[in-house]
Design a protein around this motif. Structure first.
Motif, PDB file in Angstrom:
ATOM      1  N   ASP A  25       0.781  -1.241   0.000  1.00  0.00           N
ATOM      2  CA  ASP A  25       0.000   0.000   0.000  1.00  0.00           C
ATOM      3  C   ASP A  25       0.813   1.292   0.000  1.00  0.00           C
ATOM      4  OD1 ASP A  25      -2.355  -1.522   0.132  1.00  0.00           O
ATOM      5  OD2 ASP A  25      -2.335  -1.547   2.333  1.00  0.00           O
ATOM      6  N   ARG A  26       2.065   1.254   0.554  1.00  0.00           N
ATOM      7  CA  ARG A  26       2.711   2.544   0.804  1.00  0.00           C
ATOM      8  C   ARG A  26       4.165   2.627   0.342  1.00  0.00           C
ATOM      9  NH1 ARG A  26      -0.071   1.300   5.280  1.00  0.00           N
ATOM     10  NH2 ARG A  26       1.707   0.917   6.654  1.00  0.00           N
ATOM     11  N   VAL A  27       4.720   1.584  -0.219  1.00  0.00           N
ATOM     12  CA  VAL A  27       6.112   1.607  -0.650  1.00  0.00           C
ATOM     13  C   VAL A  27       6.158   1.513  -2.166  1.00  0.00           C
ATOM     14  CG1 VAL A  27       8.315   0.368  -0.597  1.00  0.00           C
ATOM     15  CG2 VAL A  27       6.988   0.656   1.506  1.00  0.00           C
ATOM     16  N   MET A 127      14.031   1.382  13.549  1.00  0.00           N
ATOM     17  CA  MET A 127      13.298   2.350  12.741  1.00  0.00           C
ATOM     18  C   MET A 127      13.408   3.771  13.260  1.00  0.00           C
ATOM     19  SD  MET A 127      11.474   1.195  15.291  1.00  0.00           S
ATOM     20  CE  MET A 127      10.314   1.760  16.530  1.00  0.00           C
ATOM     21  N   ARG A 128      13.833   3.949  14.542  1.00  0.00           N
ATOM     22  CA  ARG A 128      13.866   5.307  15.079  1.00  0.00           C
ATOM     23  C   ARG A 128      14.822   6.202  14.302  1.00  0.00           C
ATOM     24  NH1 ARG A 128      13.792   4.704  21.682  1.00  0.00           N
ATOM     25  NH2 ARG A 128      12.057   3.227  21.823  1.00  0.00           N
ATOM     26  N   ARG A 129      15.831   5.623  13.663  1.00  0.00           N
ATOM     27  CA  ARG A 129      16.741   6.440  12.856  1.00  0.00           C
ATOM     28  C   ARG A 129      16.019   7.109  11.694  1.00  0.00           C
ATOM     29  NH1 ARG A 129      22.766   3.848  12.374  1.00  0.00           N
ATOM     30  NH2 ARG A 129      22.859   2.716  14.359  1.00  0.00           N
ATOM     31  N   PHE A 130      14.859   6.562  11.313  1.00  0.00           N
ATOM     32  CA  PHE A 130      14.101   7.113  10.199  1.00  0.00           C
ATOM     33  C   PHE A 130      12.954   8.014  10.658  1.00  0.00           C
ATOM     34  CE2 PHE A 130      16.230   3.365   8.678  1.00  0.00           C
ATOM     35  CZ  PHE A 130      16.683   3.738   7.415  1.00  0.00           C
ATOM     36  N   ASP A 131      12.697   8.062  11.962  1.00  0.00           N
ATOM     37  CA  ASP A 131      11.645   8.912  12.492  1.00  0.00           C
ATOM     38  C   ASP A 131      12.027  10.376  12.273  1.00  0.00           C
ATOM     39  OD1 ASP A 131       9.225   9.375  14.310  1.00  0.00           O
ATOM     40  OD2 ASP A 131      10.817  10.431  15.393  1.00  0.00           O
ATOM     41  N   PRO A 132      11.129  11.202  11.729  1.00  0.00           N
ATOM     42  CA  PRO A 132      11.495  12.602  11.451  1.00  0.00           C
ATOM     43  C   PRO A 132      11.997  13.360  12.679  1.00  0.00           C
ATOM     44  CG  PRO A 132       9.496  12.037  10.254  1.00  0.00           C
ATOM     45  CD  PRO A 132       9.813  10.858  11.151  1.00  0.00           C
ATOM     46  N   GLU A 133      11.419  13.111  13.862  1.00  0.00           N
ATOM     47  CA  GLU A 133      11.880  13.823  15.049  1.00  0.00           C
ATOM     48  C   GLU A 133      13.288  13.395  15.443  1.00  0.00           C
ATOM     49  OE1 GLU A 133       9.334  14.424  18.463  1.00  0.00           O
ATOM     50  OE2 GLU A 133       7.567  13.916  17.278  1.00  0.00           O
ATOM     51  N   TYR A 134      13.544  12.096  15.455  1.00  0.00           N
ATOM     52  CA  TYR A 134      14.886  11.628  15.779  1.00  0.00           C
ATOM     53  C   TYR A 134      15.898  12.098  14.733  1.00  0.00           C
ATOM     54  CZ  TYR A 134      13.865   8.576  19.766  1.00  0.00           C
ATOM     55  OH  TYR A 134      13.530   8.091  21.007  1.00  0.00           O
ATOM     56  N   ALA A 135      15.513  12.070  13.457  1.00  0.00           N
ATOM     57  CA  ALA A 135      16.422  12.520  12.404  1.00  0.00           C
ATOM     58  C   ALA A 135      16.761  13.998  12.572  1.00  0.00           C
ATOM     59  CB  ALA A 135      15.803  12.259  11.028  1.00  0.00           C
ATOM     60  N   ASP A 282       7.364   3.436   7.560  1.00  0.00           N
ATOM     61  CA  ASP A 282       7.178   3.680   6.129  1.00  0.00           C
ATOM     62  C   ASP A 282       8.476   4.177   5.491  1.00  0.00           C
ATOM     63  OD1 ASP A 282       4.536   2.958   6.402  1.00  0.00           O
ATOM     64  OD2 ASP A 282       3.745   5.010   6.304  1.00  0.00           O
ATOM     65  N   LEU A 283       9.114   5.153   6.133  1.00  0.00           N
ATOM     66  CA  LEU A 283      10.358   5.709   5.601  1.00  0.00           C
ATOM     67  C   LEU A 283      11.475   4.677   5.618  1.00  0.00           C
ATOM     68  CD1 LEU A 283      10.196   9.201   7.334  1.00  0.00           C
ATOM     69  CD2 LEU A 283       9.893   8.743   4.891  1.00  0.00           C
ATOM     70  N   GLU A 284      11.520   3.856   6.669  1.00  0.00           N
ATOM     71  CA  GLU A 284      12.546   2.819   6.781  1.00  0.00           C
ATOM     72  C   GLU A 284      12.438   1.819   5.639  1.00  0.00           C
ATOM     73  OE1 GLU A 284      13.739  -0.304  10.273  1.00  0.00           O
ATOM     74  OE2 GLU A 284      11.650  -0.274   9.616  1.00  0.00           O
ATOM     75  N   VAL A 285      11.249   1.278   5.423  1.00  0.00           N
ATOM     76  CA  VAL A 285      11.081   0.246   4.397  1.00  0.00           C
ATOM     77  C   VAL A 285      11.268   0.835   3.002  1.00  0.00           C
ATOM     78  CG1 VAL A 285       9.487  -1.458   3.430  1.00  0.00           C
ATOM     79  CG2 VAL A 285       9.604  -1.134   5.902  1.00  0.00           C
ATOM     80  N   GLN A 286      10.819   2.086   2.787  1.00  0.00           N
ATOM     81  CA  GLN A 286      11.047   2.712   1.485  1.00  0.00           C
ATOM     82  C   GLN A 286      12.538   2.891   1.225  1.00  0.00           C
ATOM     83  OE1 GLN A 286       8.484   3.970  -1.008  1.00  0.00           O
ATOM     84  NE2 GLN A 286      10.439   3.421  -1.963  1.00  0.00           N
ATOM     85  N   ALA A 287      13.268   3.359   2.253  1.00  0.00           N
ATOM     86  CA  ALA A 287      14.716   3.530   2.088  1.00  0.00           C
ATOM     87  C   ALA A 287      15.399   2.195   1.837  1.00  0.00           C
ATOM     88  CB  ALA A 287      15.298   4.206   3.330  1.00  0.00           C
ATOM     89  N   TRP A 288      14.959   1.139   2.551  1.00  0.00           N
ATOM     90  CA  TRP A 288      15.530  -0.194   2.342  1.00  0.00           C
ATOM     91  C   TRP A 288      15.269  -0.693   0.927  1.00  0.00           C
ATOM     92  CZ3 TRP A 288      12.502  -4.778   1.692  1.00  0.00           C
ATOM     93  CH2 TRP A 288      13.266  -5.957   1.603  1.00  0.00           C
ATOM     94  N   ALA A 289      14.032  -0.533   0.445  1.00  0.00           N
ATOM     95  CA  ALA A 289      13.694  -1.001  -0.896  1.00  0.00           C
ATOM     96  C   ALA A 289      14.506  -0.247  -1.952  1.00  0.00           C
ATOM     97  CB  ALA A 289      12.195  -0.826  -1.153  1.00  0.00           C
ATOM     98  N   ASP A 290      14.612   1.073  -1.807  1.00  0.00           N
ATOM     99  CA  ASP A 290      15.376   1.866  -2.775  1.00  0.00           C
ATOM    100  C   ASP A 290      16.848   1.446  -2.769  1.00  0.00           C
ATOM    101  OD1 ASP A 290      13.070   3.257  -3.385  1.00  0.00           O
ATOM    102  OD2 ASP A 290      13.571   4.998  -2.143  1.00  0.00           O
ATOM    103  N   ALA A 291      17.414   1.277  -1.568  1.00  0.00           N
ATOM    104  CA  ALA A 291      18.822   0.896  -1.472  1.00  0.00           C
ATOM    105  C   ALA A 291      19.054  -0.510  -2.016  1.00  0.00           C
ATOM    106  CB  ALA A 291      19.284   0.991  -0.022  1.00  0.00           C
TER     107      ALA A 291
END
Length: 339
Positions: A25-27, A127-135, A282-291
């Motif tokens: 649905d989202r990647v 996944m926290r590395r991909f969280d906008p606040e943590y980033a 969502d951001l984590e899995v998208q980044a993983w798929a792209d990489a």
């Protein structure tokens, strides 16, 4: 690779099923093609929700399947080593939910096997590395506009957990996120860990030490305090404050709109981690798929997973003794893994 990444998911419990829906649905640039789980009925039900998704009973067969390009591993930690070694053998990129493995020795075997293969293939699900606040906090601290980071305070609270969630799991399965966050924010290893247990809540399972307070001493001398409380009854709360030489920064103060009205103020507290960190996943899995499509690893590596496991192993020893325990890491193999 110009076509979509063909993804298989191993383990279709709460997290694996969530990732399956995320891929569909989202990647972008990824297609769910197969699932595997010992509970074949549950896996069959999930596969039946999507067009063209196969059920492959044996996870090792899924990894070896020529129609699968990359694998999300959301199975129990005690089978991760076997599955990760299979991914390395077949040259398949893997996103592995934490822990990397259940103990330091097996985690190191995975790191060494990946290094020997000469290709970075494993991303660990911190996944926290991909969280906008943590980033945003990481970028702020790295800018050194506040000076050197001196102290970090973490709070990690769950509303409730099953009675089967034991004291050592609070270290291995919950505190592990704070371990990775602090290694990442400071850019250095944890040198020692001490886990203290105050009088436990009466709402925890029999014999469970909850909450727990963990103290990290970082390699550069920084200090970290961590409160992990998995039966707090309020909701899912994760906060982090970094104290630097010329200021401090705090994230996780509230969800949604913060309202002041009728002599009261507040906001919503989510029920569980999927609400708080849904965007991060969502951001984590998208980044993983792209990489993975580029043949790269961009998130936490197998070494990060190994280092976190080593800290938690020392933490479980400290939980028994109440004393600070040094963290000992092997020499990092080269090539294969990066920070």
């Amino acid at each position: 690779m110009t076509n979509d990444l063909r993804v298989g998911v191993i383990g279709v419990g709460m997290m694996g099923a969530d990732h399956a829906h995320r891929i569909v649905d989202r990647v972008s640039g990824a297609t769910l093609v197969a699932v595997s789980d010992p509970d074949t009925a549950r896996a069959s039900t999930l596969a039946g929700q999507f067009n063209g998704v196969r059920l492959i009973a044996d996870p090792l067969d899924l990894i070896a399947d020529e129609g699968v390009d990359a694998v999300i591993i959301a199975s129990p930690g005690f089978v991760h080593e076997e599955q990760l070694l299979a991914c390395i053998e077949h040259g398949k990129h893997a996103l592995c939910e934490k822990p990397l493995t259940m103990d330091t020795e097996s985690s190191l075997r995975v790191v060494e096997a990946e290094a020997t293969s000469g290709r970075p293939l494993i991303q660990v699900g911190f996944m926290r590395r991909f969280d906008p606040e943590y980033a945003a906090m990481k970028a702020l601290l790295d800018s050194r506009s506040l000076g050197r980071t001196l102290v970090v305070h973490n709070i990690h609270r769950n509303k409730t957990v099953p009675d089967s969630f034991r004291s050592e799991m609070i270290v291995r399965d919950s505190l592990v996120h704070e371990v990775d966050v602090c290694r990442w924010l400071f850019g250095e290893e944890v040198a020692s860990i001490q886990v203290l247990a105050p009088t436990p809540t009466g709402l925890a399972g029999e014999g469970v030490l909850d909450p727990q307070i963990a103290l990290f001493t970082m390699a550069g001398g920084g200090i970290v305090t961590n409160e992990v409380f998995v039966n707090c009854q309020i909701g899912y709360e994760v906060r982090c404050e970094a104290v630097a030489e010329r200021g401090n920064a705090t994230i996780g103060l509230g969800q949604g709109v913060f309202v002041r009205r009728d002599n009261h103020y507040g906001g919503a507290i989510p029920d569980d981690f999927r609400d708080r960190f849904g965007r991060a996943y969502d951001l984590e899995v998208q980044a993983w798929a792209d990489a993975s499509r580029r043949g790269e690893v961009v998130g936490p590596t197998s070494w990060d997973g190994y280092a976190a496991t080593a800290v938690c192993t020392a933490g479980m020893e400290s939980l028994l003794s109440g004393k600070a325990v040094p963290v000992e890491l092997a020499n990092r193999p080269d090539p294969g893994c990066r920070a």
